[in-house]
Design a protein around this motif. Structure first.
Motif, PDB file in Angstrom:
ATOM      1  N   LEU A 243      13.531  16.081  -6.851  1.00 50.15           N
ATOM      2  CA  LEU A 243      13.805  15.002  -7.803  1.00 50.15           C
ATOM      3  C   LEU A 243      14.231  13.715  -7.106  1.00 50.15           C
ATOM      4  O   LEU A 243      14.373  12.676  -7.753  1.00 50.15           O
ATOM      5  CB  LEU A 243      14.895  15.442  -8.790  1.00 50.15           C
ATOM      6  CG  LEU A 243      14.535  16.616  -9.713  1.00 50.15           C
ATOM      7  CD1 LEU A 243      15.720  16.989 -10.589  1.00 50.15           C
ATOM      8  CD2 LEU A 243      13.316  16.277 -10.572  1.00 50.15           C
ATOM      9  N   GLU A 245      12.676  11.655  -5.288  1.00 51.77           N
ATOM     10  CA  GLU A 245      11.723  10.543  -5.364  1.00 51.77           C
ATOM     11  C   GLU A 245      11.831   9.770  -6.670  1.00 51.77           C
ATOM     12  O   GLU A 245      11.284   8.668  -6.791  1.00 51.77           O
ATOM     13  CB  GLU A 245      10.294  11.051  -5.204  1.00 51.77           C
ATOM     14  CG  GLU A 245       9.818  11.974  -6.316  1.00 51.77           C
ATOM     15  CD  GLU A 245       8.383  12.435  -6.099  1.00 51.77           C
ATOM     16  OE1 GLU A 245       7.476  11.578  -6.226  1.00 51.77           O
ATOM     17  OE2 GLU A 245       8.174  13.627  -5.798  1.00 51.77           O
ATOM     18  N   TYR A 246      12.556  10.327  -7.645  1.00 55.07           N
ATOM     19  CA  TYR A 246      12.701   9.657  -8.936  1.00 55.07           C
ATOM     20  C   TYR A 246      14.038   8.932  -9.079  1.00 55.07           C
ATOM     21  O   TYR A 246      14.386   8.473 -10.170  1.00 55.07           O
ATOM     22  CB  TYR A 246      12.545  10.670 -10.076  1.00 55.07           C
ATOM     23  CG  TYR A 246      11.249  11.436 -10.006  1.00 55.07           C
ATOM     24  CD1 TYR A 246      10.020  10.787 -10.125  1.00 55.07           C
ATOM     25  CD2 TYR A 246      11.248  12.811  -9.772  1.00 55.07           C
ATOM     26  CE1 TYR A 246       8.831  11.485 -10.043  1.00 55.07           C
ATOM     27  CE2 TYR A 246      10.061  13.524  -9.695  1.00 55.07           C
ATOM     28  CZ  TYR A 246       8.858  12.858  -9.823  1.00 55.07           C
ATOM     29  OH  TYR A 246       7.679  13.560  -9.732  1.00 55.07           O
ATOM     30  N   LEU A 253      18.354   8.001 -12.285  1.00 61.76           N
ATOM     31  CA  LEU A 253      17.085   8.690 -12.422  1.00 61.76           C
ATOM     32  C   LEU A 253      16.149   7.900 -13.327  1.00 61.76           C
ATOM     33  O   LEU A 253      16.540   7.444 -14.412  1.00 61.76           O
ATOM     34  CB  LEU A 253      17.295  10.092 -13.010  1.00 61.76           C
ATOM     35  CG  LEU A 253      17.848  11.145 -12.048  1.00 61.76           C
ATOM     36  CD1 LEU A 253      18.240  12.402 -12.823  1.00 61.76           C
ATOM     37  CD2 LEU A 253      16.822  11.488 -10.981  1.00 61.76           C
ATOM     38  N   VAL A 254      14.919   7.758 -12.891  1.00 62.11           N
ATOM     39  CA  VAL A 254      13.909   7.040 -13.667  1.00 62.11           C
ATOM     40  C   VAL A 254      13.373   7.983 -14.737  1.00 62.11           C
ATOM     41  O   VAL A 254      12.870   9.072 -14.433  1.00 62.11           O
ATOM     42  CB  VAL A 254      12.769   6.558 -12.759  1.00 62.11           C
ATOM     43  CG1 VAL A 254      11.696   5.856 -13.581  1.00 62.11           C
ATOM     44  CG2 VAL A 254      13.308   5.632 -11.673  1.00 62.11           C
ATOM     45  N   ASP A 256      11.177   8.452 -18.645  1.00 65.79           N
ATOM     46  CA  ASP A 256      10.167   7.844 -19.511  1.00 65.79           C
ATOM     47  C   ASP A 256      10.728   7.685 -20.919  1.00 65.79           C
ATOM     48  O   ASP A 256      11.930   7.896 -21.163  1.00 65.79           O
ATOM     49  CB  ASP A 256       8.867   8.645 -19.478  1.00 65.79           C
ATOM     50  CG  ASP A 256       9.011  10.035 -20.102  1.00 65.79           C
ATOM     51  OD1 ASP A 256      10.054  10.332 -20.729  1.00 65.79           O
ATOM     52  OD2 ASP A 256       8.063  10.835 -19.966  1.00 65.79           O
ATOM     53  N   VAL A 261      12.316  13.042 -16.659  1.00 68.54           N
ATOM     54  CA  VAL A 261      12.412  12.468 -15.318  1.00 68.54           C
ATOM     55  C   VAL A 261      11.012  12.375 -14.716  1.00 68.54           C
ATOM     56  O   VAL A 261      10.327  13.392 -14.561  1.00 68.54           O
ATOM     57  CB  VAL A 261      13.314  13.321 -14.419  1.00 68.54           C
ATOM     58  CG1 VAL A 261      13.332  12.756 -12.997  1.00 68.54           C
ATOM     59  CG2 VAL A 261      14.725  13.384 -14.987  1.00 68.54           C
ATOM     60  N   GLY A 262      10.588  11.143 -14.390  1.00 65.56           N
ATOM     61  CA  GLY A 262       9.295  10.949 -13.738  1.00 65.56           C
ATOM     62  C   GLY A 262       8.131  11.568 -14.461  1.00 65.56           C
ATOM     63  O   GLY A 262       7.141  11.948 -13.833  1.00 65.56           O
ATOM     64  N   ARG A 263       8.239  11.722 -15.772  1.00 70.70           N
ATOM     65  CA  ARG A 263       7.196  12.334 -16.593  1.00 70.70           C
ATOM     66  C   ARG A 263       6.951  13.808 -16.261  1.00 70.70           C
ATOM     67  O   ARG A 263       5.913  14.383 -16.598  1.00 70.70           O
ATOM     68  CB  ARG A 263       5.880  11.548 -16.525  1.00 70.70           C
ATOM     69  CG  ARG A 263       5.979  10.150 -17.134  1.00 70.70           C
ATOM     70  CD  ARG A 263       4.616   9.489 -17.270  1.00 70.70           C
ATOM     71  NE  ARG A 263       4.747   8.186 -17.906  1.00 70.70           N
ATOM     72  CZ  ARG A 263       4.802   7.976 -19.211  1.00 70.70           C
ATOM     73  NH1 ARG A 263       4.738   9.014 -20.039  1.00 70.70           N
ATOM     74  NH2 ARG A 263       4.908   6.759 -19.705  1.00 70.70           N
TER      75      ARG A 263
END
Length: 368
Positions: A243, A245-246, A253-254, A256, A261-263
């Motif tokens: 995780l 990278e997100y 945390l990125v 949507d 998280v990150g789709r």
């Protein structure tokens, strides 16, 4: 290892968002809550609890009081892969769906009695002090200064803030109103100055008068002090995992529009740890929890068609900072208000009763 047999939802973090999510899902899935504490607490009542002992008992709530059909692992999460969470006690917990709700870094006692003792200790320190230093002029620092000065008008309260104005999450007009209110109550406010937090210690400052030197060379003498500066987001444990990278530049945390998280299809995040562009407030974290609760129930019933998942829209709702028992400063879409009128936005018990009802918790006399 705590194995999963199908629809296992693991929630990491038992704050106001993670606790509500676990509560709403426990009858729909095999829910495991991983939290280093045995309790959750109502965060927006923390400041009042430092000066009003009747608030304390009702704001620190054992997980066992509301999780009647879920498992609780009392430990920190220290790692995760695409199917398992590793905990600080060496136990691994398998998951089908994962929700990250670790919020901000915070060191609190594991047990409820120890946490209650902290509040009582803070109350005693404030009660016996003739001077109090508050480091940090965000909502918590401003609310604490207001609570102390309204409870004990004769105390010498000094608030030191590193920014050019208080309440940076609000408009300059709201900041100016809060500053004027505090100074009208004889609170000394020092802007654009900092105090070395490491030298100052933690929020449990030592008793007895101490001298603190600000970055501008001013000396502030205080019998006790509280550090109310912002804490970093609790995402460090994720950086070396899949995780990592997100995680954005700010540590969040990125996510949507569905708060995934990150789709990723089976990993969600809620609360302060998300990059949702809105004020990080407890009631908004609760909204995150309810959206993810609905989405997980959809996914648990079927394959969860994408078009049926609920979306979360960043909130531009009013921000209200309480100023003692009666006053508040509120920022509305077209104006800022201060005084008794915005003060009624939050009830006198700061939504404690409502939150307890939401969590299904009742007192011994049957009342929430």
């Amino acid at each position: 290892m705590l194995r999963c047999d199908g629809d296992r939802v693991v929630i990491v973090g038992g704050g106001i968002a993670g606790a509500l999510l676990a509560k709403t899902l426990q009858n729909h899935a095999d829910v495991v809550l991983i939290d280093p504490k045995e309790y959750f607490e109502i965060p927006w009542a923390n400041v009042r609890a430092k000066v009003e002992p009747t608030v304390v008992e009702r704001t620190v709530i054992p997980h066992a009081d509301y999780l009647t059909d879920a498992k609780v692992v009392t430990a920190k999460a220290v790692g995760v892969d695409d199917s398992v969470v590793l905990t600080s006690i060496g136990r691994t917990v398998g998951y089908d769906f994962l929700v990250i709700a670790t919020g901000r870094t915070c060191t609190r006692p594991q047990s409820r009695p120890e946490r209650l003792e902290m509040f009582h200790r803070d109350k005693d320190r404030i009660a016996t002090a003739s001077s109090v230093l508050i480091i940090g002029g965000g909502p918590i620092g401003v609310e604490l200064a207001a609570e102390i000065i309204m409870d004990s008008p004769d105390k010498r309260v000094t608030l030191v803030h590193g920014g050019p104005r208080l309440l940076m999450v609000m408009s300059p007009r709201a900041s100016a109103k809060a500053l004027e209110w505090l100074r009208s109550k004889n609170v000394t406010v020092l802007l654009d100055q900092t105090i070395d937090v490491d030298l100052a210690g933690s929020g449990d400052g030592h008793e007895g008068q101490r001298d603190f030197t600000t970055s501008a060379g001013e000396t502030v003498s205080a019998d006790c002090h509280f550090v109310c500066t912002g804490r970093p987001v609790a995402s460090g444990w994720l950086r070396g995992t899949f995780l990592g990278e997100y995680i954005g530049a700010d540590g969040r945390l990125v996510v949507d529009e569905h708060l995934r998280v990150g789709r990723l299809k089976n990993v969600f995040a809620i609360g302060d740890i998300t990059d949702v562009p809105e004020a990080k407030q407890g009631y908004l974290a609760q909204r995150h929890a309810m959206v993810v609760s609905r989405n997980l129930r959809l996914l648990l019933r079927s394959d969860g068609p994408e078009h049926k998942l609920h979306r979360y829209k960043a909130s531009k709702a009013a921000i209200t900072v309480t100023l003692g028992r009666r006053d508040a400063v509120s920022e509305l879409p077209f104006m800022s208000l201060i005084g008794h009128i915005p003060g009624v936005v939050k009830p006198r018990d700061l939504y404690v009763s409502r939150t307890r009802r939401m969590m299904g918790i009742k007192s011994k006399n049957g009342e929430s």
